[in-house]
Design an enzyme around this catalytic site. Structure first.
Site, short mmCIF file in Angstrom:
data_model
loop_
_atom_site.label_atom_id
_atom_site.label_comp_id
_atom_site.label_asym_id
_atom_site.label_seq_id
_atom_site.Cartn_x
_atom_site.Cartn_y
_atom_site.Cartn_z
N MET A 1 29.32 27.87 66.74
CA MET A 1 30.46 27.86 65.83
C MET A 1 31.37 26.66 66.15
O MET A 1 32.51 26.60 65.66
CB MET A 1 31.24 29.16 65.92
CG MET A 1 30.39 30.37 65.51
SD MET A 1 31.35 31.77 64.94
CE MET A 1 32.31 32.15 66.37
N LEU B 1 32.96 22.74 70.91
CA LEU B 1 31.96 22.79 71.98
C LEU B 1 32.57 22.64 73.37
O LEU B 1 33.53 21.91 73.58
CB LEU B 1 30.92 21.69 71.75
CG LEU B 1 30.22 21.72 70.39
CD1 LEU B 1 29.19 20.59 70.31
CD2 LEU B 1 29.55 23.06 70.13
N HIS B 2 31.98 23.38 74.31
CA HIS B 2 32.37 23.29 75.72
C HIS B 2 31.09 23.26 76.56
O HIS B 2 29.98 23.27 76.00
CB HIS B 2 33.28 24.46 76.10
CG HIS B 2 32.73 25.81 75.72
ND1 HIS B 2 31.59 26.33 76.28
CD2 HIS B 2 33.15 26.73 74.81
CE1 HIS B 2 31.35 27.52 75.76
NE2 HIS B 2 32.27 27.79 74.85
N HIS C 1 28.08 25.54 75.59
CA HIS C 1 27.23 25.03 74.51
C HIS C 1 26.38 23.85 75.02
O HIS C 1 25.20 23.75 74.68
CB HIS C 1 28.09 24.50 73.34
CG HIS C 1 29.00 25.52 72.72
ND1 HIS C 1 30.37 25.46 72.84
CD2 HIS C 1 28.75 26.61 71.96
CE1 HIS C 1 30.92 26.47 72.18
NE2 HIS C 1 29.96 27.18 71.64
N GLN D 1 30.37 37.10 59.95
CA GLN D 1 30.35 37.84 61.22
C GLN D 1 31.75 38.19 61.73
O GLN D 1 31.89 38.73 62.82
CB GLN D 1 29.54 37.08 62.27
CG GLN D 1 30.18 35.82 62.80
CD GLN D 1 29.21 35.01 63.62
OE1 GLN D 1 28.19 34.54 63.14
NE2 GLN D 1 29.51 34.83 64.90
N GLU E 1 23.57 33.66 77.67
CA GLU E 1 23.67 35.02 78.21
C GLU E 1 25.10 35.51 78.21
O GLU E 1 25.36 36.68 78.42
CB GLU E 1 23.09 35.05 79.64
CG GLU E 1 21.59 34.87 79.65
CD GLU E 1 20.99 34.77 81.04
OE1 GLU E 1 21.77 34.77 82.03
OE2 GLU E 1 19.76 34.66 81.14
N LYS E 2 26.05 34.60 77.98
CA LYS E 2 27.46 35.01 77.81
C LYS E 2 27.57 36.09 76.73
O LYS E 2 28.31 37.06 76.87
CB LYS E 2 28.28 33.78 77.44
CG LYS E 2 29.56 34.03 76.70
CD LYS E 2 30.72 34.00 77.63
CE LYS E 2 32.00 34.47 76.98
NZ LYS E 2 32.18 34.08 75.60
P1 AMP Z 1 29.59 30.30 69.79
O1 AMP Z 1 29.92 28.92 69.38
O2 AMP Z 1 30.66 31.00 70.54
O3 AMP Z 1 28.98 31.13 68.68
O4 AMP Z 1 28.41 30.15 70.85
C1 AMP Z 1 27.22 29.47 70.55
C2 AMP Z 1 26.22 29.69 71.65
O5 AMP Z 1 26.76 29.23 72.90
C3 AMP Z 1 25.88 31.18 71.85
O6 AMP Z 1 24.48 31.30 72.10
C4 AMP Z 1 26.67 31.54 73.08
O7 AMP Z 1 26.11 32.61 73.83
C5 AMP Z 1 26.62 30.25 73.87
N1 AMP Z 1 27.71 30.21 74.84
C6 AMP Z 1 29.05 30.34 74.57
N2 AMP Z 1 29.76 30.31 75.73
C7 AMP Z 1 28.85 30.18 76.73
C8 AMP Z 1 28.96 30.10 78.16
N3 AMP Z 1 30.14 30.16 78.78
N4 AMP Z 1 27.82 29.96 78.87
C9 AMP Z 1 26.61 29.91 78.25
N5 AMP Z 1 26.45 29.97 76.91
C10 AMP Z 1 27.54 30.11 76.17
#
Ligand code: AMP
Length: 280
Positions: A30, A33-34, A37, A60, A147-148
């Protein structure tokens, strides 16, 4: 690196890569990015080409959730993707993804009825539907999830298995800040005081994990210790602390084989999640 916003542009690019015999790794996000990601993007580097989607998926989010305020910064995201050798960013509008009307959903039983599914009733239907659509658009060989979001990872693996989707799902470890807080785009909502209080999540997770690793088999005892840790922080309000079977997401009494210990905690108005897993 290309940035495209239409499904047709993705299909054209992917078709050219496939014609050349290249494999495709896909990281759905989404945005904002950090390092969490970026770790998925690095893992996807095992493929010939890497595609990242950046889409804050309205389907969602519940009606009272943070869709409007969710952080967005495409320019910054694009610079990071470029640095990490991404080949294509797919950044569609909601209209491109759902058109004027939309009637088809991917729903899942059992696994979606626990943990975040209880407090976010429409969430996983939105996740499954958008991820299935993205898989149909990008047609990757492998897709990478953190896995978060452990319940999400289990659900996506199950969707791929149940619906015979022709790709492999890869889970990647949780990336944390130096002080332990799991990285999340939502951490930007925290005030300095809340940021300190948010450390209670990782403290609780590390405590539970240490107990399990030292041989504690009683799930209720681990949950009680994790709960007490969170309750010691005045700014924290527990949504759930649960220990579930890794495959079914149903609560367990005894730790035997694969389990997920997952927590969701409000720090002020911000809902944060964290977990640890013990594999079979
Ligand atoms: P999001 O942008 O929050 O939907 O996350 C996109 C992807 O990044 C998802 O598969 C999350 O599980 C993964 N993700 C988010 N934060 C972390 C993190 N701290 N460590 C590992 N993967 C992450």
């Amino acid at each position: 690196m290309k940035i495209v916003s239409t499904i047709e542009e993705v299909r054209t690019q992917v078709a050219a890569w496939k014609k050349a015999g290249e494999t495709i790794g896909f990281v759905p996000t989404m945005g904002y990015l950090h390092e969490g990601h970026l770790s998925l993007i690095e893992a996807a580097g095992e493929n010939d080409r890497v595609v990242v989607s950046i889409f804050v998926n309205p389907m969602q989010f519940g009606p009272t959730e943070d869709l409007a305020s969710y952080p967005r910064d495409l320019e910054r995201d694009a610079a990071l993707c470029e640095k990490y050798h991404v080949d294509l960013i797919f950044h569609p509008t909601a209209e491109e993804m759902y058109g004027e009307s939309f009637y088809s959903y991917v729903d899942m039983d059992v696994l979606t009825k626990e943990l975040c599914g209880l407090s976010r009733p429409v969430h996983f239907r939105g996740v499954c539907t958008v991820v299935a659509k993205l898989f149909n658009i990008v047609t990757p060989d492998r897709a990478y999830f953190g896995e978060k979001d452990a319940q999400q990872l289990a659900i996506i693996k199950r969707m791929v298995q149940d619906l015979n989707m022709p790709l492999t799902i890869k889970g990647c470890p949780i990336i944390r800040e130096e002080d332990g807080l799991a990285k999340s785009s939502r951490n930007t909502y925290l005030s300095p005081e809340e940021r300190k209080a948010a450390l209670v999540l990782s403290r609780s997770v590390f405590l539970g994990k240490a107990m399990a690793e030292q041989g504690e088999k009683d799930a209720d005892r681990i949950k009680a210790a994790m709960t007490a840790e969170i309750e010691s922080e005045p700014l924290a309000r527990i949504d759930y602390v649960k220990i579930v079977d890794l495959k079914t997401m149903q609560q367990v009494k005894t730790i035997n084989g694969g389990i997920l210990a997952a927590i969701a905690v409000y720090i002020g108005k911000t809902r944060l999640i964290d977990n640890f897993m013990i594999s079979d």
